[in-house]
Write a protein that holds these residues in place. Sequence first.
Motif, PDB file in Angstrom:
ATOM      1  N   ASP A 129       0.837  -1.199   0.000  1.00 54.56           N
ATOM      2  CA  ASP A 129       0.000   0.000   0.000  1.00 54.56           C
ATOM      3  C   ASP A 129       0.871   1.247   0.000  1.00 54.56           C
ATOM      4  OD1 ASP A 129      -2.432  -1.507   0.325  1.00 54.56           O
ATOM      5  OD2 ASP A 129      -1.963  -1.689   2.454  1.00 54.56           O
ATOM      6  N   PHE A 130       0.387   2.302  -0.665  1.00 60.50           N
ATOM      7  CA  PHE A 130       1.037   3.607  -0.650  1.00 60.50           C
ATOM      8  C   PHE A 130       0.005   4.610  -0.161  1.00 60.50           C
ATOM      9  CE2 PHE A 130       1.885   7.746  -2.551  1.00 60.50           C
ATOM     10  CZ  PHE A 130       3.214   7.943  -2.201  1.00 60.50           C
ATOM     11  N   ASP A 131       0.361   5.396   0.868  1.00 60.33           N
ATOM     12  CA  ASP A 131      -0.581   6.361   1.426  1.00 60.33           C
ATOM     13  C   ASP A 131       0.142   7.669   1.748  1.00 60.33           C
ATOM     14  OD1 ASP A 131      -2.736   7.631   2.544  1.00 60.33           O
ATOM     15  OD2 ASP A 131      -3.003   6.224   4.185  1.00 60.33           O
ATOM     16  N   SER A 132      -0.087   8.674   0.913  1.00 59.51           N
ATOM     17  CA  SER A 132       0.452  10.010   1.140  1.00 59.51           C
ATOM     18  C   SER A 132      -0.668  10.841   1.736  1.00 59.51           C
ATOM     19  CB  SER A 132       0.948  10.612  -0.169  1.00 59.51           C
ATOM     20  OG  SER A 132       1.456  11.894   0.045  1.00 59.51           O
ATOM     21  N   LYS A 133      -0.537  11.164   3.039  1.00 51.76           N
ATOM     22  CA  LYS A 133      -1.641  11.739   3.799  1.00 51.76           C
ATOM     23  C   LYS A 133      -1.666  13.258   3.849  1.00 51.76           C
ATOM     24  CE  LYS A 133      -2.381   7.728   6.608  1.00 51.76           C
ATOM     25  NZ  LYS A 133      -3.155   7.314   7.738  1.00 51.76           N
ATOM     26  N   ALA A 134      -0.707  13.928   3.241  1.00 51.38           N
ATOM     27  CA  ALA A 134      -0.659  15.390   3.339  1.00 51.38           C
ATOM     28  C   ALA A 134      -0.312  16.005   1.987  1.00 51.38           C
ATOM     29  CB  ALA A 134       0.364  15.813   4.388  1.00 51.38           C
ATOM     30  N   ALA A 135      -0.914  17.144   1.702  1.00 46.67           N
ATOM     31  CA  ALA A 135      -0.664  17.836   0.439  1.00 46.67           C
ATOM     32  C   ALA A 135       0.803  18.237   0.305  1.00 46.67           C
ATOM     33  CB  ALA A 135      -1.562  19.058   0.322  1.00 46.67           C
ATOM     34  N   SER A 136       1.490  18.383   1.426  1.00 48.32           N
ATOM     35  CA  SER A 136       2.891  18.806   1.405  1.00 48.32           C
ATOM     36  C   SER A 136       3.866  17.643   1.218  1.00 48.32           C
ATOM     37  CB  SER A 136       3.222  19.545   2.704  1.00 48.32           C
ATOM     38  OG  SER A 136       2.963  18.707   3.821  1.00 48.32           O
ATOM     39  N   SER A 137       3.371  16.411   1.158  1.00 51.49           N
ATOM     40  CA  SER A 137       4.245  15.245   0.956  1.00 51.49           C
ATOM     41  C   SER A 137       4.500  15.031  -0.531  1.00 51.49           C
ATOM     42  CB  SER A 137       3.600  13.996   1.549  1.00 51.49           C
ATOM     43  OG  SER A 137       3.484  14.119   2.946  1.00 51.49           O
ATOM     44  N   THR A 138       5.717  14.552  -0.857  1.00 51.88           N
ATOM     45  CA  THR A 138       6.059  14.335  -2.264  1.00 51.88           C
ATOM     46  C   THR A 138       6.747  12.994  -2.475  1.00 51.88           C
ATOM     47  OG1 THR A 138       8.187  15.455  -2.053  1.00 51.88           O
ATOM     48  CG2 THR A 138       6.333  16.795  -2.779  1.00 51.88           C
ATOM     49  N   PHE A 139       6.413  12.366  -3.582  1.00 57.76           N
ATOM     50  CA  PHE A 139       7.107  11.175  -4.072  1.00 57.76           C
ATOM     51  C   PHE A 139       7.632  11.568  -5.439  1.00 57.76           C
ATOM     52  CE2 PHE A 139       7.859   7.316  -6.287  1.00 57.76           C
ATOM     53  CZ  PHE A 139       8.113   6.340  -5.342  1.00 57.76           C
ATOM     54  N   THR A 140       8.955  11.532  -5.597  1.00 57.04           N
ATOM     55  CA  THR A 140       9.578  11.918  -6.861  1.00 57.04           C
ATOM     56  C   THR A 140      10.339  10.723  -7.411  1.00 57.04           C
ATOM     57  OG1 THR A 140       9.829  14.177  -6.055  1.00 57.04           O
ATOM     58  CG2 THR A 140      11.120  13.547  -7.992  1.00 57.04           C
ATOM     59  N   GLN A 141      10.002  10.320  -8.627  1.00 62.84           N
ATOM     60  CA  GLN A 141      10.653   9.174  -9.263  1.00 62.84           C
ATOM     61  C   GLN A 141      11.291   9.628 -10.574  1.00 62.84           C
ATOM     62  OE1 GLN A 141       8.196   6.236 -11.211  1.00 62.84           O
ATOM     63  NE2 GLN A 141       9.498   4.567 -10.509  1.00 62.84           N
ATOM     64  N   SER A 142      12.633   9.508 -10.639  1.00 65.74           N
ATOM     65  CA  SER A 142      13.343   9.832 -11.873  1.00 65.74           C
ATOM     66  C   SER A 142      13.955   8.588 -12.501  1.00 65.74           C
ATOM     67  CB  SER A 142      14.437  10.872 -11.605  1.00 65.74           C
ATOM     68  OG  SER A 142      15.378  10.360 -10.676  1.00 65.74           O
ATOM     69  N   GLY A 143      13.873   7.460 -11.806  1.00 66.78           N
ATOM     70  CA  GLY A 143      14.402   6.195 -12.308  1.00 66.78           C
ATOM     71  C   GLY A 143      13.955   5.071 -11.405  1.00 66.78           C
ATOM     72  N   GLY A 144      14.292   3.846 -11.792  1.00 66.11           N
ATOM     73  CA  GLY A 144      13.920   2.684 -10.998  1.00 66.11           C
ATOM     74  C   GLY A 144      12.490   2.248 -11.247  1.00 66.11           C
ATOM     75  N   THR A 145      12.003   1.351 -10.385  1.00 67.10           N
ATOM     76  CA  THR A 145      10.655   0.799 -10.521  1.00 67.10           C
ATOM     77  C   THR A 145       9.914   0.942  -9.204  1.00 67.10           C
ATOM     78  OG1 THR A 145      11.397  -0.825 -12.156  1.00 67.10           O
ATOM     79  CG2 THR A 145       9.318  -1.296 -11.033  1.00 67.10           C
ATOM     80  N   PHE A 146       8.713   1.478  -9.274  1.00 63.05           N
ATOM     81  CA  PHE A 146       7.808   1.535  -8.129  1.00 63.05           C
ATOM     82  C   PHE A 146       6.730   0.489  -8.398  1.00 63.05           C
ATOM     83  CE2 PHE A 146       3.921   3.093  -6.089  1.00 63.05           C
ATOM     84  CZ  PHE A 146       4.367   3.194  -4.781  1.00 63.05           C
ATOM     85  N   ARG A 147       6.668  -0.545  -7.538  1.00 64.68           N
ATOM     86  CA  ARG A 147       5.725  -1.649  -7.737  1.00 64.68           C
ATOM     87  C   ARG A 147       4.689  -1.629  -6.607  1.00 64.68           C
ATOM     88  NH1 ARG A 147       9.053  -6.083  -7.664  1.00 64.68           N
ATOM     89  NH2 ARG A 147       9.527  -5.740  -9.840  1.00 64.68           N
ATOM     90  N   LEU A 148       3.407  -1.490  -6.971  1.00 67.21           N
ATOM     91  CA  LEU A 148       2.301  -1.415  -6.021  1.00 67.21           C
ATOM     92  C   LEU A 148       1.434  -2.656  -6.151  1.00 67.21           C
ATOM     93  CD1 LEU A 148       0.603   0.421  -4.044  1.00 67.21           C
ATOM     94  CD2 LEU A 148      -0.694   1.058  -6.095  1.00 67.21           C
ATOM     95  N   HIS A 149       1.085  -3.264  -4.996  1.00 69.52           N
ATOM     96  CA  HIS A 149       0.293  -4.499  -5.015  1.00 69.52           C
ATOM     97  C   HIS A 149      -1.173  -4.304  -4.660  1.00 69.52           C
ATOM     98  CE1 HIS A 149       3.640  -7.270  -5.707  1.00 69.52           C
ATOM     99  NE2 HIS A 149       4.347  -6.360  -5.064  1.00 69.52           N
ATOM    100  N   GLN A 150      -1.538  -3.244  -3.918  1.00 66.17           N
ATOM    101  CA  GLN A 150      -2.944  -3.085  -3.542  1.00 66.17           C
ATOM    102  C   GLN A 150      -3.445  -1.664  -3.620  1.00 66.17           C
ATOM    103  OE1 GLN A 150      -3.543  -5.111   0.212  1.00 66.17           O
ATOM    104  NE2 GLN A 150      -4.719  -6.671  -0.798  1.00 66.17           N
ATOM    105  N   ASN A 151      -3.258  -0.873  -2.563  1.00 69.25           N
ATOM    106  CA  ASN A 151      -3.950   0.406  -2.437  1.00 69.25           C
ATOM    107  C   ASN A 151      -3.027   1.605  -2.655  1.00 69.25           C
ATOM    108  OD1 ASN A 151      -6.458  -0.850  -1.595  1.00 69.25           O
ATOM    109  ND2 ASN A 151      -5.374  -1.338   0.282  1.00 69.25           N
ATOM    110  N   PHE A 152      -3.542   2.583  -3.397  1.00 71.38           N
ATOM    111  CA  PHE A 152      -2.824   3.821  -3.663  1.00 71.38           C
ATOM    112  C   PHE A 152      -3.715   4.978  -3.241  1.00 71.38           C
ATOM    113  CE2 PHE A 152      -1.640   7.459  -6.255  1.00 71.38           C
ATOM    114  CZ  PHE A 152      -0.261   7.445  -6.193  1.00 71.38           C
TER     115      PHE A 152
END
Length: 176
Positions: A129-152
């Motif tokens: 699961d991935f849970d970003s709970k605040a507008a001020s939080s950031t996930f930045t991806q410039s390479g690699g693999t982000f693999r999600l199995h259930q909830n976003f």
Amino acid sequence: PSLGDLDVTFFVTATGSVSGLQAFTTFDARAKGITWVGALSTDWNTTGNWNPAAVPGSGDDVTIPANVPSARYPVVNSTAFAKSITLEAGGGLAPTLTMTGGTLSVSGALELNGGARVIQSGGVIDVTDFDSKAASSTFTQSGGTFRLHQNFANLGVFDATGGAIVFAGENCDFSR
């Protein structure tokens, strides 16, 4: 599931076959809480960077607090595990998790709170699961693999300018 995933208490009674005497004990099989302190370096796999002093395993709930006194936040560049990872909100320096290589396997949630940042330039982040709970939080991806199995669930910024995003679960749920 591993024993740490069960979160149960065992009550054990042993009775002597000859004497008939009984002994009782209780023990917990719970995920261990472990907190980033960054005392020695930014290396995720260095024991002295954690409290208690142990590298997190697949049954551990990991906390990365805001405003770590050393101002050093974890960098993953090899194999790493956790049951869950919470980047906490707080005053001062925002918590940051940096992924440059290797594989970070999280059997539960990767949770970002108040200003927290995840920066991925390489490697694999494998989460249930991935849970970003605040507008001020950031996930930045410039390479690699982000693999999600259930909830976003995302209230923050999810900025993927490179790399790959893989939806690996059969029932991925997207909200917020």
